[in-house]
Design an enzyme around this catalytic site. Structure first.
Site, PDB file in Angstrom:
ATOM      1  CB  SER A 246      -0.877  -0.002   1.262  1.00  0.00           C
ATOM      2  OG  SER A 246      -1.474   1.256   1.498  1.00  0.00           O
TER       3      SER A 246
ATOM      4  CE1 TYR B  99      -4.470  -2.205   5.149  1.00  0.00           C
ATOM      5  CE2 TYR B  99      -3.071  -0.299   4.721  1.00  0.00           C
ATOM      6  CZ  TYR B  99      -3.852  -1.343   4.257  1.00  0.00           C
ATOM      7  OH  TYR B  99      -4.000  -1.526   2.906  1.00  0.00           O
TER       8      TYR B  99
END
Length: 265
Positions: A147, A160
């Site tokens: 990401s 995350y």
């Protein structure tokens, strides 16, 4: 003088006939798009997700493709089963993920543990399970769906961000160890993708940032992106396909960033 048009370069055709690919989190979003793209290239795809009905529906929708999609219902917190599922894999796409938006002092420790298990420890176990076969044949492709948060942090996403940063390091280590065996390992780093995972963040982001939910997309999620739209799952899948192609055989240990200019700031 007659002018002769020079033919342009041909787009590379990805042929994964005879190859086995494993995609985690395959029931929806990026994982589903990757499974379909690899099956379209002729691969036999093991579609792994805890959503049994979701991967069954995926397999049905892929029936017309050159390759096949085999549904595998699996919870990646079962790490031994995850490692076993990767045996005999030629292409491994570590995609499964989950998200919770909370400030650190309010972040539930059990959720932090689960996020790190699914998004970092499970990829390690899947790579561990896949490498003997890849090394044995002198070819393999590991693609880790990271990401922009593998390169940049954002507030309220401690688990995350930690998992994605760890995945970046794991991917680089796999690249260094695998290079002598014909195995590449790379990350794909999208910004916000049009997936249910992103849609489910809107209410939490609104509360964390103190803005109405309808303003979260433009004022929070896309604030740092030069391209003011969500990226589509199919665009991410094309990046994954490229990393599996012969043209990408020299590309390893790096991050392919699809962030709309976010990290250009």
């Amino acid at each position: 003088m007659t002018s002769h048009a020079v033919p342009g370069p041909h787009a590379p055709t990805l042929d994964l006939g005879g190859r086995t690919a494993l995609v985690t989190g395959a029931a929806g979003g990026i994982g589903r798009a990757c499974a379909l793209r690899l099956a379209a290239a002729g691969a036999k795809v093991r579609a792994v997700d805890r959503d049994a009905r979701g991967v069954e529906e995926l397999a049905e929708s892929a029936a017309h493709l050159p390759g096949t999609v085999e549904p595998h219902a699996l919870d990646l917190t079962d790490l031994d089963a995850a490692e076993l599922a990767a045996h005999g894999t030629d292409v491994l796409v570590n995609n499964a993920g989950l998200q919770l938006v909370r400030p650190l002092q309010a972040f539930p420790p059990d959720v932090f543990h689960t996020v790190l298990t699914v998004m970092l420890e499970a990829p390690f176990r899947l790579i561990r399970g896949a490498l003997p076969h890849m090394y044995g044949q002198g070819w393999g492709r590991i693609v880790n769906i990271s990401s922009v948060h593998g390169l940049r942090a954002s507030p309220y996403k401690g688990a995350y961000v930690a998992a994605k940063h760890g995945l970046e390091g794991l991917s680089k280590t796999a690249a260094l160890e695998g290079a002598a065996h014909g195995v590449t390992s790379n990350c794909v780093n999208p910004g916000y993708v049009r997936t249910p995972l992103v849609a489910r963040q809107l209410a939490d982001q609104a509360q964390a940032h103190g803005v109405p939910e309808e303003r979260v997309l433009t004022e929070v999620l896309l604030q740092d992106s030069a391209v003011k739209r969500l990226i589509e799952p199919e665009e991410v899948a094309e990046a994954v396909a490229y990393l599996c192609s012969p043209q990408a055989s020299f590309m390893t240990g790096t991050s392919l960033v699809l962030d709309g200019g976010w990290t250009a700031h």
